[in-house]
Write a protein that holds these residues in place. Sequence first.
Motif, PDB file in Angstrom:
ATOM      1  N   UNK A   1       0.828  -1.206   0.000  1.00  0.00           N
ATOM      2  CA  UNK A   1       0.000   0.000   0.000  1.00  0.00           C
ATOM      3  C   UNK A   1       0.861   1.254   0.000  1.00  0.00           C
ATOM      4  N   UNK A   2       1.949   1.233   0.746  1.00  0.00           N
ATOM      5  CA  UNK A   2       2.880   2.365   0.731  1.00  0.00           C
ATOM      6  C   UNK A   2       3.426   2.581  -0.669  1.00  0.00           C
ATOM      7  N   UNK A   3       3.884   1.517  -1.297  1.00  0.00           N
ATOM      8  CA  UNK A   3       4.462   1.641  -2.637  1.00  0.00           C
ATOM      9  C   UNK A   3       3.409   2.079  -3.651  1.00  0.00           C
ATOM     10  N   UNK A   4       2.193   1.609  -3.485  1.00  0.00           N
ATOM     11  CA  UNK A   4       1.125   2.039  -4.389  1.00  0.00           C
ATOM     12  C   UNK A   4       0.853   3.527  -4.248  1.00  0.00           C
ATOM     13  N   UNK A   5       0.832   4.032  -3.005  1.00  0.00           N
ATOM     14  CA  UNK A   5       0.596   5.456  -2.797  1.00  0.00           C
ATOM     15  C   UNK A   5       1.741   6.282  -3.394  1.00  0.00           C
ATOM     16  N   UNK A   6       2.969   5.856  -3.169  1.00  0.00           N
ATOM     17  CA  UNK A   6       4.106   6.597  -3.715  1.00  0.00           C
ATOM     18  C   UNK A   6       4.056   6.621  -5.234  1.00  0.00           C
ATOM     19  N   UNK A   7       3.634   5.513  -5.845  1.00  0.00           N
ATOM     20  CA  UNK A   7       3.509   5.473  -7.302  1.00  0.00           C
ATOM     21  C   UNK A   7       2.413   6.424  -7.781  1.00  0.00           C
ATOM     22  N   UNK A   8       1.289   6.450  -7.078  1.00  0.00           N
ATOM     23  CA  UNK A   8       0.202   7.351  -7.452  1.00  0.00           C
ATOM     24  C   UNK A   8       0.611   8.810  -7.342  1.00  0.00           C
ATOM     25  N   UNK A   9       1.471   9.115  -6.381  1.00  0.00           N
ATOM     26  CA  UNK A   9       1.890  10.507  -6.182  1.00  0.00           C
ATOM     27  C   UNK A   9       2.703  11.030  -7.362  1.00  0.00           C
ATOM     28  N   UNK A  10       3.186  10.133  -8.197  1.00  0.00           N
ATOM     29  CA  UNK A  10       3.959  10.548  -9.371  1.00  0.00           C
ATOM     30  C   UNK A  10       3.079  10.734 -10.602  1.00  0.00           C
ATOM     31  N   UNK A  11       1.791  10.549 -10.456  1.00  0.00           N
ATOM     32  CA  UNK A  11       0.849  10.801 -11.545  1.00  0.00           C
ATOM     33  C   UNK A  11       0.265  12.195 -11.390  1.00  0.00           C
ATOM     34  N   UNK A  12      -0.607  12.567 -12.302  1.00  0.00           N
ATOM     35  CA  UNK A  12      -1.240  13.879 -12.212  1.00  0.00           C
ATOM     36  C   UNK A  12      -2.520  13.879 -11.401  1.00  0.00           C
ATOM     37  N   UNK A  13      -2.915  12.734 -10.849  1.00  0.00           N
ATOM     38  CA  UNK A  13      -4.178  12.643 -10.125  1.00  0.00           C
ATOM     39  C   UNK A  13      -4.050  13.237  -8.726  1.00  0.00           C
ATOM     40  N   UNK A  14      -5.081  13.960  -8.298  1.00  0.00           N
ATOM     41  CA  UNK A  14      -5.158  14.388  -6.899  1.00  0.00           C
ATOM     42  C   UNK A  14      -5.485  13.176  -6.045  1.00  0.00           C
ATOM     43  N   UNK A  15      -4.910  13.108  -4.850  1.00  0.00           N
ATOM     44  CA  UNK A  15      -5.081  11.942  -3.991  1.00  0.00           C
ATOM     45  C   UNK A  15      -5.967  12.257  -2.797  1.00  0.00           C
TER      46      UNK A  15
END
Length: 279
Positions: free
Chosen positions: A114-128
């Motif tokens: 889950x940590x790695x998934x969040x870090x990967x998402x943070x590198x996209x343009x999507x707001x989290x």
Amino acid sequence: MSPHDRDKSSPTDEWRALLPWPGPDAHKHQRGRLGVVSGGALNTGAARLAGRAGLRIGAGLVRLLCPPDAAPIVAAAVEAVMVSEFATPEGLARLAEPLDAVVIGPAAGLTEATVQNLLALSRTGAALVVDADALTLFRGRAGQLFDCLDRDDVLTPHEGEFERLFPGLLAQGREAAARKAAATAGAVVVLKGRETVIAAPDGRLGVNDNGVPWLATAGSGDVLAGMIGGLIAQRMDSFEAARAAVWMHADAAGRFGPGLIAEDLPDLIPSVLGDLWPG
């Protein structure tokens, strides 16, 4: 209003004028694309609740992003919500690239994945919108989370999760703590409770005063995360989206009253929106 003023959220506040109503020529992609990360095969309900709430609050497209073991289960349990499968954080990031907002945390799993998934998402343009497990996992290393956030992202902790990320800060009082937390994290913070406090990193602060006890039920926070994500996906300012969603979430619960369960909440959203619609 000064950015540092305290504000009581109500349907007559500024967020009502900012709600993202569709125009006559709107299509689903113009209305925003929301993703929700699912947990494993036995933990898909929270993501499904968040996804349905995101649709109900107006996102034009909602996609549940599932690990391989969960995808067949989720696909059999949803209709208008789309389902995509990912096996790695990089695969998740590729799925998220076209999305406007992503919710991560509800029953996502208390694992390093889950940590790695969040870090990967943070590198996209999507707001989290970061909730539940994705908050708890950063206990003792909150700086790692804050480093990957920006002002469009939203953290949605209850007091226990808040204490794990911001130890000792609640001693200052909920409003001061939320404001300091938002400045520290560089993101919007929604400190949930009887009077939910919403704070932005620029100093704006809202206090919601229509909370009801019926929301003390499993899954209600997952619905709120989906509502916030659905409004942000429609390009509503993240602070205003959080204020609006918190108020509407409580208003929906108040309309139902005793016996409320989280599954009831998404289908109450249309009546709330109907009363707010200026048309």
